[in-house]
Design an enzyme around this catalytic site. Structure first.
Site, short mmCIF file in Angstrom:
data_model
loop_
_atom_site.label_atom_id
_atom_site.label_comp_id
_atom_site.label_asym_id
_atom_site.label_seq_id
_atom_site.Cartn_x
_atom_site.Cartn_y
_atom_site.Cartn_z
N MET A 1 39.37 108.00 53.28
CA MET A 1 37.99 107.60 53.44
C MET A 1 37.35 108.50 54.47
SD MET A 1 36.39 104.05 54.63
CE MET A 1 37.32 103.08 53.67
N ILE A 362 32.99 105.20 46.97
CA ILE A 362 33.46 104.09 46.13
C ILE A 362 34.85 103.61 46.51
CG2 ILE A 362 34.07 103.40 43.78
CD1 ILE A 362 31.10 103.57 44.20
N HIS A 363 35.80 104.51 46.65
CA HIS A 363 37.17 104.10 46.96
C HIS A 363 37.23 103.35 48.28
CE1 HIS A 363 41.62 104.79 47.60
NE2 HIS A 363 41.58 104.42 46.33
N CYS A 364 36.37 103.72 49.20
CA CYS A 364 36.36 103.11 50.53
C CYS A 364 36.01 101.62 50.50
CB CYS A 364 35.34 103.80 51.43
SG CYS A 364 35.51 105.58 51.56
N VAL A 365 35.30 101.18 49.47
CA VAL A 365 34.76 99.82 49.46
C VAL A 365 35.34 98.97 48.33
CG1 VAL A 365 32.64 100.47 50.66
CG2 VAL A 365 32.70 100.51 48.14
#
Length: 373
Positions: A1, A362-365
Site C-alpha cells: 500500500m 483499491i487493494h488498500c481498502v
C-alpha cells in the site's frame, strides 16, 4: 500500500479470554501451523471499512463514498460484501447510498464497529487455514504504520470480527506488527515483502530477518522469502509492497517497467531482485509489467497531486477484478493487461482519484475472506 498524506487509524486492545494468545512465541519454532490462501482463491466475501466523518470530516467522507459504492456494486454479484460501519447512523446512510445506486442488499451485511479510517487491508482480519483446512482469523499488531496516525479503533477490528463470526482467533499483537499491504503471498509458499515496512524500528524494533521469517513460516505458511530493501520514510507505509509488486497468481508477478519503478522510487537493487524472482522450486515467475498513469493524478475536485498513479494495487474478486483508474489515458492500457491475466473474471475500473489523494488505492481498502471448505 502507498498512503502518502495524513491518513488513518486508532486501536483498542481488548481480546476474549477464550481465544488463543501467542504472546510467548519463540522464533526458533518455525514449523508451519497455518497457511494463507492466495487472493484469487475462492472468496466467501470481501471486507470494506466504509468512510465516515468522525476522523477527518464530512468532506473527506463524501469524496470517498462513490468509490465504496462502486466497489460494492461490482462485488455483490459474485460474493458477500461485509461492511464495517462506524455506527447505526452511518449504517442507515450507507444503506441509502446503496439503495440509491440500485444495489441489492442480498449479499451485503453490516457490522457496527468504530474505525479510525478505511484501510482494512492493513488493520483487518487475516484469514488463514489451519492444518485441518479450517479458517482461522489472525490478529496481527497494527500501530498506524509506526504510530504515524490514529490506530486504536482499527487495531481492534480483527478481534471484533472474530467474535462476530464466532471464529477462532490467533492473537499476534505482541508477536509482530504486520500490515496486510506489507506482504504478498503466492499461495504456494513464497512471500514477497519490503524490509522497510516490516524490519523497521517503528514497527518491530530489533527483529531480525530470521525471526520475521520464522513467524511468517508458522503463521502464513511461507517457505521461501523474497525480501526487497524498500525505502523507509518515503511515505506513511514505508513502501508497502502492494503498491508496486503483486502476485497475480501462483506463477505470475505483476509489477512495472524499470522507469516506472524508478519513478516510484524503488531502489535499483530491488528492481533487479524483482525481475529475477523465482518461486520455491526455483522457477522464474512470469513477469507482467503494468504502466503507471501517463500523467500526474488530479482529483475530481481539481487538486493536482504531483505524482502518478499505480494500477498494480488492484483487487481480485470471485468474478470481478477491481482496478484503480484515474481518468488517465493509461487506464485502458492497464485494464487490458490485467484483464489478460484473468480470462474468467471481468475487470472493472474504479475511479480512485480522491482516495489516492490520501495515498491509497483499491487493494488498500479491501480484504478477502476465503470460502470455507
Amino acid at each position: 500500500m502507498n498512503k502518502m498524506l495524513f491518513l488513518m487509524i486508532s486501536i483498542l486492545t481488548t481480546f476474549s479470554s477464550c481465544q488463543k494468545s501467542e504472546e510467548n512465541y519463540q522464533p526458533a519454532d518455525s514449523a508451519i501451523m497455518y497457511t494463507m490462501p492466495e487472493e484469487s482463491a475462492p472468496h466467501e466475501g470481501t471486507w470494506l471499512q466504509w468512510p465516515h466523518q468522525y476522523q477527518y470530516g464530512i468532506t473527506y467522507r463524501n469524496r470517498l463514498d462513490d468509490t465504496w459504492v462502486k466497489m460494492t456494486q461490482a462485488l455483490v454479484e459474485s460474493e458477500n460484501v461485509h461492511i464495517v460501519a462506524f455506527d447505526d447512523a452511518e449504517k442507515k446512510r450507507i444503506m441509502h447510498l446503496l439503495d440509491k445506486a440500485g444495489i441489492p442488499l442480498t449479499n451485503v451485511d453490516f457490522k457496527i464497529h468504530q474505525t479510525d479510517d478505511v484501510w482494512v487491508r492493513d488493520n483487518g482480519p487475516i484469514y488463514v487455514r489451519d492444518q485441518k483446512g479450517q479458517l482461522i482469523i489472525e490478529d496481527w499488531g497494527f500501530n498506524g504504520w509506526g504510530k504515524k496516525a490514529a490506530y486504536q479503533n482499527c487495531n481492534a477490528i480483527p478481534a471484533k470480527i472474530a467474535n462476530d463470526q464466532n471464529k477462532e482467533k490467533i492473537d499476534l499483537n505482541k508477536v509482530m506488527i504486520n500490515e496486510g499491504g506489507a506482504i504478498e503471498i503466492d499461495g504456494n509458499g513464497t512471500l514477497l515483502a519490503t524490509k522497510s515496512a516490516i524490519l523497521n524500528n517503528n514497527r518491530n524494533p530489533d527483529m531480525t530477518q530470521a525471526q520475521a521469517e520464522a513467524i511468517f513460516t508458522k503463521y502464513l505458511g511461507g517457505t521461501k522469502y523474497i525480501w526487497l530493501k524498500g525505502k523507509a520514510g518515503l511515505e506513511i507505509t514505508d513502501m508497502h509492497i502492494d503498491g508496486f509488486a503483486r502476485f497475480g497468481n501462483t506463477t505470475t508477478l505483476v509489477t512495472m517497467n524499470e522507469d516506472d519503478l524508478l519513478d516510484w522510487q524503488v531502489p535499483d537493487e530491488d528492481i533487479r531482485t524483482l525481475y529475477a524472482a523465482t518461486d520455491k522450486n526455483g522457477i522464474r515467475y512470469n513477469i507482467v509489467k503494468v504502466p503507471l498513469t501517463q500523467n500526474d493524478v488530479v482529483t475530481t475536485y481539481g487538486k493536482k497531486l504531483g505524482y502518478k498513479g499505480s494500477y498494480v494495487n488492484y483487487y481480485i474478486g470471485n468474478k470481478k477484478v477491481l482496478v484503480p483508474n484515474y481518468n488517465d489515458p493509461n487506464d485502458a492500457v492497464a485494464n487490458k493487461i490485467i484483464q489478460s491475466l484473468y480470462p474468467d473474471r471481468t475487470v472493472v475500473g474504479i475511479d480512485v482519484r480522491d482516495l489516492y489523494a490520501n495515498g491509497g488505492m483499491i487493494h488498500c481498502v479491501t480484504q478477502q475472506q476465503p470460502k470455507d471448505k
